[in-house]
Structure formats: structure tokens, C-alpha cells
Design a protein around this motif. Structure first.
Motif, PDB file in Angstrom:
ATOM      1  N   VAL A 271       0.820  -1.212   0.000  1.00  0.00           N
ATOM      2  CA  VAL A 271       0.000   0.000   0.000  1.00  0.00           C
ATOM      3  C   VAL A 271       0.861   1.273   0.000  1.00  0.00           C
ATOM      4  O   VAL A 271       0.383   2.355   0.328  1.00  0.00           O
ATOM      5  CB  VAL A 271      -1.016   0.014   1.175  1.00  0.00           C
ATOM      6  N   GLY A 272       2.137   1.119  -0.347  1.00  0.00           N
ATOM      7  CA  GLY A 272       2.986   2.280  -0.575  1.00  0.00           C
ATOM      8  C   GLY A 272       3.794   2.747   0.628  1.00  0.00           C
ATOM      9  O   GLY A 272       4.403   3.813   0.578  1.00  0.00           O
ATOM     10  N   GLY A 273       3.809   1.966   1.704  1.00  0.00           N
ATOM     11  CA  GLY A 273       4.588   2.352   2.876  1.00  0.00           C
ATOM     12  C   GLY A 273       5.881   1.558   2.971  1.00  0.00           C
ATOM     13  O   GLY A 273       6.230   0.815   2.053  1.00  0.00           O
ATOM     14  N   SER A 274       6.594   1.761   4.075  1.00  0.00           N
ATOM     15  CA  SER A 274       7.835   1.007   4.277  1.00  0.00           C
ATOM     16  C   SER A 274       7.967   0.681   5.766  1.00  0.00           C
ATOM     17  O   SER A 274       7.728   1.533   6.623  1.00  0.00           O
ATOM     18  CB  SER A 274       9.023   1.829   3.800  1.00  0.00           C
ATOM     19  N   ALA A 275       8.332  -0.540   6.049  1.00  0.00           N
ATOM     20  CA  ALA A 275       8.414  -1.006   7.429  1.00  0.00           C
ATOM     21  C   ALA A 275       9.706  -0.548   8.092  1.00  0.00           C
ATOM     22  O   ALA A 275      10.763  -0.526   7.466  1.00  0.00           O
ATOM     23  CB  ALA A 275       8.327  -2.525   7.470  1.00  0.00           C
ATOM     24  N   ALA A 276       9.615  -0.163   9.366  1.00  0.00           N
ATOM     25  CA  ALA A 276      10.793   0.254  10.135  1.00  0.00           C
ATOM     26  C   ALA A 276      11.476  -0.942  10.779  1.00  0.00           C
ATOM     27  O   ALA A 276      12.603  -0.828  11.263  1.00  0.00           O
ATOM     28  CB  ALA A 276      10.380   1.243  11.214  1.00  0.00           C
ATOM     29  N   ASN A 277      10.749  -2.069  10.792  1.00  0.00           N
ATOM     30  CA  ASN A 277      11.301  -3.238  11.480  1.00  0.00           C
ATOM     31  C   ASN A 277      10.459  -4.473  11.194  1.00  0.00           C
ATOM     32  O   ASN A 277       9.327  -4.373  10.692  1.00  0.00           O
ATOM     33  CB  ASN A 277      11.298  -3.004  12.994  1.00  0.00           C
ATOM     34  N   PHE A 278      11.024  -5.598  11.568  1.00  0.00           N
ATOM     35  CA  PHE A 278      10.294  -6.857  11.657  1.00  0.00           C
ATOM     36  C   PHE A 278      10.267  -7.165  13.150  1.00  0.00           C
ATOM     37  O   PHE A 278      11.298  -7.080  13.803  1.00  0.00           O
ATOM     38  CB  PHE A 278      11.076  -7.939  10.891  1.00  0.00           C
ATOM     39  N   LEU A 279       9.089  -7.452  13.703  1.00  0.00           N
ATOM     40  CA  LEU A 279       9.052  -7.839  15.115  1.00  0.00           C
ATOM     41  C   LEU A 279       7.962  -8.886  15.330  1.00  0.00           C
ATOM     42  O   LEU A 279       6.778  -8.602  15.135  1.00  0.00           O
ATOM     43  CB  LEU A 279       8.794  -6.618  16.026  1.00  0.00           C
ATOM     44  N   ASP A 280       8.403 -10.070  15.697  1.00  0.00           N
ATOM     45  CA  ASP A 280       7.477 -11.168  15.978  1.00  0.00           C
ATOM     46  C   ASP A 280       7.426 -11.353  17.486  1.00  0.00           C
ATOM     47  O   ASP A 280       8.430 -11.707  18.103  1.00  0.00           O
ATOM     48  CB  ASP A 280       7.987 -12.427  15.274  1.00  0.00           C
ATOM     49  N   ILE A 281       6.247 -11.069  18.095  1.00  0.00           N
ATOM     50  CA  ILE A 281       6.155 -11.207  19.551  1.00  0.00           C
ATOM     51  C   ILE A 281       5.773 -12.622  19.959  1.00  0.00           C
ATOM     52  O   ILE A 281       5.640 -12.919  21.143  1.00  0.00           O
ATOM     53  CB  ILE A 281       5.165 -10.193  20.194  1.00  0.00           C
ATOM     54  N   GLY A 282       5.596 -13.506  18.964  1.00  0.00           N
ATOM     55  CA  GLY A 282       5.368 -14.920  19.262  1.00  0.00           C
ATOM     56  C   GLY A 282       4.048 -15.162  19.958  1.00  0.00           C
ATOM     57  O   GLY A 282       3.104 -14.379  19.838  1.00  0.00           O
ATOM     58  N   GLY A 283       4.005 -16.222  20.729  1.00  0.00           N
ATOM     59  CA  GLY A 283       2.759 -16.633  21.355  1.00  0.00           C
ATOM     60  C   GLY A 283       2.420 -15.881  22.627  1.00  0.00           C
ATOM     61  O   GLY A 283       1.272 -15.555  22.887  1.00  0.00           O
ATOM     62  N   GLY A 284       3.428 -15.529  23.403  1.00  0.00           N
ATOM     63  CA  GLY A 284       3.155 -14.953  24.722  1.00  0.00           C
ATOM     64  C   GLY A 284       3.043 -13.444  24.694  1.00  0.00           C
ATOM     65  O   GLY A 284       3.915 -12.732  25.180  1.00  0.00           O
TER      66      GLY A 284
END
Ligand code: GDP
Ligand code: MN
Length: 380
Positions: A271-284
């Protein structure tokens, strides 16, 4: 983990791969001392974990102490593609007759190791692959069989290296393969691998990436970890036990599960944006985890909006929603937050958030809506 050239060369030396004599210097005086030890002429080389140092003025030949002073002074502190030079490698200069390329890496698709050898070295291998792909001799190696001298010898012939250095080069490649396997490298690359005017083949550069999953059997890698200059955002995330990778965009991303986090990055891009990071907080995804995630993203000055994308499975959305509310009470967040909550107990989750919604904390029904809103709020 990537190694500096000097560390890569020291690593190579453990498997007997020939390199030039030299030493490390952090100051101009040290550079002169290392040059005297190595013997003139020398080459003064910037130690940064990025290629193309030569073109950027980070590699200079010096015939005497005055020239070492001049070049070391100019290179220390130099910014090469965003990497500031704090350390030099000074080695005895080689007389180069030819520049070749050699590397080993893992081809995941082929489920085999891949050796690449080319008579066209010194330039970036991606460039050779694009303009003259047949100049690269590829060798697939079954990890069970390994690489023997006969196979290596045939390979050197296939790459079109001169006959008189065939045996010498094959021996070096077998050593490089052993370094790659026994040394647990993801990548062991020599560019250029040179033929000197005296007819000797040796490594003029070293690019080594270690497989972090093997760190448990290499206590000696700690010295490399100590010299690693990490992204301060990643350092902070690591301290908080988060699965975070810093990127260069403006939309901070929090998602549960690596797959969803990746998809979120894609949709933000779409949609034309850009991510500052990847962050997976997982299950908890409780309040502690959510607060930690928001703190790390909040500390990044490039972030203009935050997109929290949660799909409840085993993770219950009402718990995540409570986590967000609790976290907001603890952390002062500078950017507006967009929430998309779906899956297990989503209704209950949305009910928890409803009284807290404002123009700084908005909810969207789908991932695409959420991405659009976050990108709009980021100003792009
Ligand atoms: P990179 O540009 O970061 O890949 O750094 P390299 O270590 O590969 O060096 C770049 C180029 O500098 C090489 O391709 C050589 O042409 C040159 N160079 C490096 N060391 C020497 C040396 O000892 N003698 C000579 N004559 N040239 C060198
Ligand atoms: Mn190089």
C-alpha cells in the motif's frame, strides 16, 4: 555473524589458507608499526563490514612510513556506505598478476553446498553473474561426500584458470571448503583470490559469515561477537528477548508469528509504505512483551506510526488487548498506533480496547485496512 576482513583472514589461517603477513591497527602510529613489521610496500585497508572499500578510498598502497601515516590518517574515521572506519588492517602488498574469485555457500534449494569459482575476480560476483554468467564455474557438493582434491582439480580447469596453478589452487579450495564446513560458515568468500607475479595463489580479501546456530560449539567466536557493532535498536530488542530486525522504513510493525510479521511487511509495502522493522512477539503477547515491543519501536526516531497486527490462535486476543492497554499505561508512545485484532476471542479483545480508542490509538477490521491507515498516519 559477519567477520571483518582481518578476522576472516585469521580464520582462514587456521585451515592453512595462504594470506599476506599483516596486523591490526587502531591508530596512525600503530599502522606504521604494523607496516614496519610486514615490510614495505604495504596496503592499508579499512576494516568495515561492507564491500567496495577499494572504490570508496578505503584501500591504499604505501611505500614508506610517511605514506602509511598519510593514508591511515585519511582512512581512519572515513565513512564507507554508512560504516565508520575505526580499525585498519595493514599487510605486505602483493604484486598481482591475476585476480580470481572463489567461494562456498549453501544452496538451500539444491540442498547442497555450492562452490563458485571464476577467472574474473576483483569485481563483484553479482556483476559477473549478471553480465557474464558462463564465467562462473559452479560446483554442487553433497555434504556427505565433501570435496576431494581430484574434483577440485577438475573444477579449477573448468573455471579456466591457468594449468600451471591448477594443483596449487585445488589444494587451496579444498582447504577453503574445510574451513567452510568445519568452521561452520554460511559463506566463505575470497575476492580477489590472486595469482602473484611470483606464481603463488593466495587470498587477498576474506569475507566470512559464521552460522550463528553453531555458536555453541565455537566458544572462540566470543571474540568476534565482542567486536560486532550492532544496530542499537537490535541490541535493545535482544536485551528484551524480542525477535526483532531493524529496517529503514517509517511504519513500526508488531505481529504475532514470523509468517504474519512477514506478511504485514509485505502488505505495508503493497500500500505504498515502508516497514521500520520486523518484530514477531510470538505466542506470549502479554503486557510485558507488548510493553517491551512498543518501547523498542518507540526508541526508533524514524518510526512515524505503529501497526499492531495480531491474529489470535493459541494466543488469545483479549489477553493481547489487555497487554496493549497495560503497556500504554507504562510506556509513553510518540507515534499513533493502529490495531488489527482478529481470531480467538477477538470480540472480547475489541471490547477491552473500545474505551481506550482515540486518534492516537485506532482499530481497523482487516490487515489491509490497518496497513493503509498506518501508512497514511506515517505521512506516506
Ligand atoms: P574490497 O574492495 O572491499 O572488496 O577490498 P579488497 O580487499 O578486495 O581490495 C580491493 C582491490 O584493491 C583489489 O581487488 C586489488 O585490486 C587492490 N588491492 C588490495 N590489496 C592489494 C595489494 O596487496 N596489492 C595491490 N597491487 N593491490 C591490492
Ligand atoms: Mn574484495
Amino acid at each position: 555473524m559477519d567477520l571483518f576482513e582481518y578476522q576472516g583472514k585469521q580464520y582462514f589461517a587456521r585451515w592453512g589458507i595462504p594470506t599476506s603477513p599483516g596486523g591490526v591497527a587502531d591508530t596512525v602510529d600503530e599502522a606504521v608499526a604494523r607496516a614496519e613489521e610486514a615490510g614495505y610496500p604495504v596496503v592499508v585497508k579499512a576494516q568495515v563490514k561492507v564491500g567496495g572499500r577499494g572504490k570508496a578510498g578505503g584501500i591504499k598502497l604505501a611505500a614508506n612510513a610517511d605514506e602509511v601515516r598519510q593514508h591511515a590518517g585519511a582512512i581512519l574515521g572515513l565513512d564507507i556506505k554508512g560504516h565508520v572506519v575505526h580499525r585498519l588492517w595493514v599487510e605486505h602488498a602483493s604484486d598481482i598478476a591475476e585476480e580470481y574469485y572463489a567461494s562456498f555457500t549453501l544452496d538451500r534449494q539444491a540442498r547442497q553446498h555450492l562452490g563458485m569459482l571464476s577467472a574474473e575476480g576483483g569485481v563483484e560476483i553479482e556483476e559477473v553473474a549478471a553480465t557474464n554468467p558462463e564465467a562462473i564455474a559452479r560446483l554442487y557438493i553433497d555434504p556427505v561426500d565433501g570435496l576431494d582434491l581430484d574434483t577440485a582439480t577438475t573444477w579449477v580447469g573448468a573455471a579456466g584458470l591457468p594449468d600451471q596453478i591448477r594443483d596449487q589452487t585445488a589444494e587451496l579450495l579444498v582447504k577453503l571448503y574445510r574451513c567452510y564446513v568445519e568452521g561452520d560458515c554460511d559463506l566463505a568468500e575470497i575476492n580477489p583470490l590472486i595469482l602473484t607475479t611470483e606464481g603463488k595463489v593466495h587470498a587477498l580479501d576474506a569475507k566470512v559469515t559464521l552460522d550463528d546456530n553453531a555458536a555453541f560449539r565455537h566458544p572462540e567466536w566470543e571474540e568476534y561477537a565482542a567486536t560486532e557493532t550492532e544496530d542499537p535498536r537490535e541490541l535493545m530488542a535482544k536485551e528484551k528477548g524480542l525477535n526483532y530486525i531493524g529496517l529503514s522504513g517509517t511504519v513500526g510493525i508488531i505481529a504475532n508469528g514470523a509468517g504474519l510479521a512477514m506478511s504485514t511487511l509485505d502488505v505495508v509495502n503493497q500500500v505504498g509504505g515502508s516497514a521500520a522493522n520486523f518484530l514477531d512477539i510470538g505466542g506470549g503477547a502479554n503486557a510485558d512483551v507488548m510493553a517491551a515491543a512498543l518501547e523498542v519501536i518507540n526508541a526508533d526516531p524514524a518510526v512515524k506510526s505503529i501497526f499492531v497486527n495480531i491474529f489470535g490462535g493459541i494466543t488469545r486476543v483479549d489477553e493481547v488487548a489487555q497487554g496493549v492497554v497495560d503497556a500504554l499505561a507504562r510506556v509513553d508512545i510518540t507515534s499513533p498506533i493502529v490495531l488489527r485484532l482478529d481470531g480467538t476471542n477477538a470480540e472480547a479483545g475489541r471490547a477491552i480496547l473500545a474505551p481506550h480508542l482515540s486518534d492516537r490509538l485506532v482499530a481497523e477490521p482487516t490487515m489491509l485496512d490497518g496497513a493503509r491507515r498506518a501508512v497514511a498516519l506515517a505521512g506516506k
